[in-house]
Scaffold this active site. Structure first.
Site, PDB file in Angstrom:
ATOM      1  N   ARG A  33     -48.920 -13.963 -27.398  1.00  0.00           N
ATOM      2  CA  ARG A  33     -49.281 -14.901 -28.693  1.00  0.00           C
ATOM      3  C   ARG A  33     -48.782 -16.043 -28.584  1.00  0.00           C
ATOM      4  NH1 ARG A  33     -47.234  -9.821 -33.010  1.00  0.00           N
ATOM      5  NH2 ARG A  33     -48.815  -8.426 -31.986  1.00  0.00           N
ATOM      6  N   GLU A 177     -44.217   6.060 -35.429  1.00  0.00           N
ATOM      7  CA  GLU A 177     -45.332   5.198 -35.624  1.00  0.00           C
ATOM      8  C   GLU A 177     -46.759   5.621 -34.615  1.00  0.00           C
ATOM      9  OE1 GLU A 177     -44.972   1.111 -34.491  1.00  0.00           O
ATOM     10  OE2 GLU A 177     -47.087   0.589 -35.143  1.00  0.00           O
ATOM     11  N   LYS A 219     -44.793   5.345 -39.862  1.00  0.00           N
ATOM     12  CA  LYS A 219     -45.363   3.930 -39.836  1.00  0.00           C
ATOM     13  C   LYS A 219     -46.922   4.204 -39.293  1.00  0.00           C
ATOM     14  CE  LYS A 219     -44.878  -0.685 -37.855  1.00  0.00           C
ATOM     15  NZ  LYS A 219     -44.284  -1.739 -37.621  1.00  0.00           N
ATOM     16  N   GLY A 263     -53.700  -5.952 -37.008  1.00  0.00           N
ATOM     17  CA  GLY A 263     -54.990  -6.804 -36.621  1.00  0.00           C
ATOM     18  C   GLY A 263     -55.664  -7.298 -37.908  1.00  0.00           C
ATOM     19  N   ARG A 294     -47.716  -8.976 -37.437  1.00  0.00           N
ATOM     20  CA  ARG A 294     -49.081 -10.118 -37.300  1.00  0.00           C
ATOM     21  C   ARG A 294     -49.244 -10.499 -38.945  1.00  0.00           C
ATOM     22  NH1 ARG A 294     -53.064  -7.158 -33.432  1.00  0.00           N
ATOM     23  NH2 ARG A 294     -51.871  -5.260 -34.356  1.00  0.00           N
TER      24      ARG A 294
HETATM   25  P1  13P Z   1     -48.582  -5.376 -36.540  1.00  0.00           P
HETATM   26  O1  13P Z   1     -48.389  -5.319 -37.995  1.00  0.00           O
HETATM   27  O2  13P Z   1     -48.890  -6.681 -35.994  1.00  0.00           O
HETATM   28  O3  13P Z   1     -49.799  -4.360 -36.379  1.00  0.00           O
HETATM   29  O4  13P Z   1     -47.213  -4.791 -35.927  1.00  0.00           O
HETATM   30  C1  13P Z   1     -46.605  -3.893 -36.261  1.00  0.00           C
HETATM   31  C2  13P Z   1     -45.907  -3.116 -35.215  1.00  0.00           C
HETATM   32  O5  13P Z   1     -44.963  -3.013 -35.344  1.00  0.00           O
HETATM   33  C3  13P Z   1     -46.745  -2.799 -34.211  1.00  0.00           C
HETATM   34  O6  13P Z   1     -46.153  -1.701 -33.638  1.00  0.00           O
END
Ligand code: 13P
Length: 342
Positions: A33, A177, A219, A263, A294
């Site tokens: 990034r 997640e 998540k 994204g 992001r």
């Molecule tokens: P993003 O919100 O950019 O998708 O990142 C969240 C995150 O913790 C990815 O593992």
């Protein structure tokens, strides 16, 4: 396992009007990034960026917890205050990414399996000693020709469940997640089907591994059409597809669901979360909030671009996105909040 402690931490993370800030990019992801903006790919620059985020005045009004990375949890502000202490002073709970990344999965071309269980209990003990109260593990599921396979979904959700069990034993809330990626041209229906299967398999694995789901945070991805799908459903359709999918498969005991942004633009991530909280108000057993990287860190990262003279403007942009998402968490996000004219 002290389930009361885990539930209390989860409740603090899901407190009214707040969500989570993900700032746990691995060093290679963070550098990638930085490269887009010509920011030096150095430890010092990464420290400066995380310092900027953590010292944003007022961040604690919108953010209940921040996810750190192994490098970051050990870093300090320039005045010597550990980042963890600076977060706590703002009322923000420190968390830590503990997976070791998604690696090519042997025998499953095009699919990934997240690693990191070896030595996890000892690492959690160290992180807990440093002040972390929750952890994160991300599994990645890609939609494409013939994928995802059930083999990939089973293996990833099994690892997530083992990770969650080890966290709970250590008194740390596992943020679980399973990310179904937006990459590709699949339809929203295909995403719904895959997400439902992934979550159903995940909760089966969590039960098998004796994880108490009243002491986790989920998540997930939102249910979306792939980035390259010619048909992009509207905000309300997306909100309905997402919550209806969760209502089928996420047990009511789960205290909170905190989305990744994956994204999406900052505006869409806020608008979609808001639509869910408006349309399903009083109809969901869990709290619905954000855990964005992001969709909060952009456009602030570009505004900063590594230059000290831009810190204040970047912090303002970061706080604005946190504010918009906090409003979305309450179902009160609108154009005037987005435009800053309210
Ligand atoms: P993003 O919100 O950019 O998708 O990142 C969240 C995150 O913790 C990815 O593992």
């Amino acid at each position: 396992m002290d389930i009361q402690k885990l539930r209390a931490t989860a409740a603090e993370m899901m407190v009214e009007g707040k969500g989570l800030l993900a700032m746990d990019e691995s060093t290679p992801s963070c550098n990638k990034r930085f490269a887009e903006y010509g920011i030096p790919e150095t430890e010092a620059a990464r420290r400066d960026w995380r310092d900027l985020i953590i010292t944003t005045p007022g961040l604690g009004s919108y953010v209940s917890g921040a996810i750190l990375y192994d490098e970051t949890i050990r870093q300090k502000k320039l005045d010597g205050t550990p980042f963890v202490d600076a977060l706590r002073a703002e009322g923000i709970i420190p968390g830590i990414k503990v997976d070791a990344g998604a690696k090519d999965m042997a025998g499953f071309p095009g699919e990934k399996l997240t690693e990191g269980l070896d030595g996890l209990a000892a690492r959690l003990q160290e992180y807990a000693g440093m002040g972390a109260r929750f952890a994160k593990w991300r599994a990645v599921i890609r939609i494409g020709e013939g994928i995802p396979t059930q083999g990939c979904i089973d293996a990833n959700t099994h690892m997530l469940a083992r990770y969650a069990a080890v966290c709970q034993e250590a008194g740390i809330v596992p943020m679980v997640e399973p990310e179904v990626l937006m990459d590709g041209d699949h339809t929203i229906e295909r995403c719904a089907e895959v997400t439902e299967n992934v979550l159903r398999t995940l909760f089966g694995q969590l039960a098998l591994q004796n994880v108490d789901v009243s002491g986790i945070i989920l998540k997930p991805n939102m249910v979306l059409a792939g980035k390259d799908c010619p048909v992009q459903p509207g905000i309300e359709e997306t909100a309905d597809a997402t919550v209806n999918c969760f209502l089928k498969v996420v047990p009511p005991q789960v205290p909170g669901i905190a989305f990744l942004s994956g994204g999406q633009s900052g505006e869409l991530a806020a608008a979609r979360l808001n639509a869910m909280n408006v349309r399903f108000k009083g109809k969901m057993p869990w709290t619905l909030t954000f855990s964005y990287s992001r969709a909060i860190q952009y456009p602030a990262l570009g505004i900063w671009s590594g230059k000290a003279e831009n810190v204040a403007a970047a912090q303002k942009a970061l706080l604005h996105r946190a504010h918009c998402n906090s409003a979305a968490r309450r179902g009160e996000y609108n154009d005037s909040i987005e435009q800053g004219t309210e």
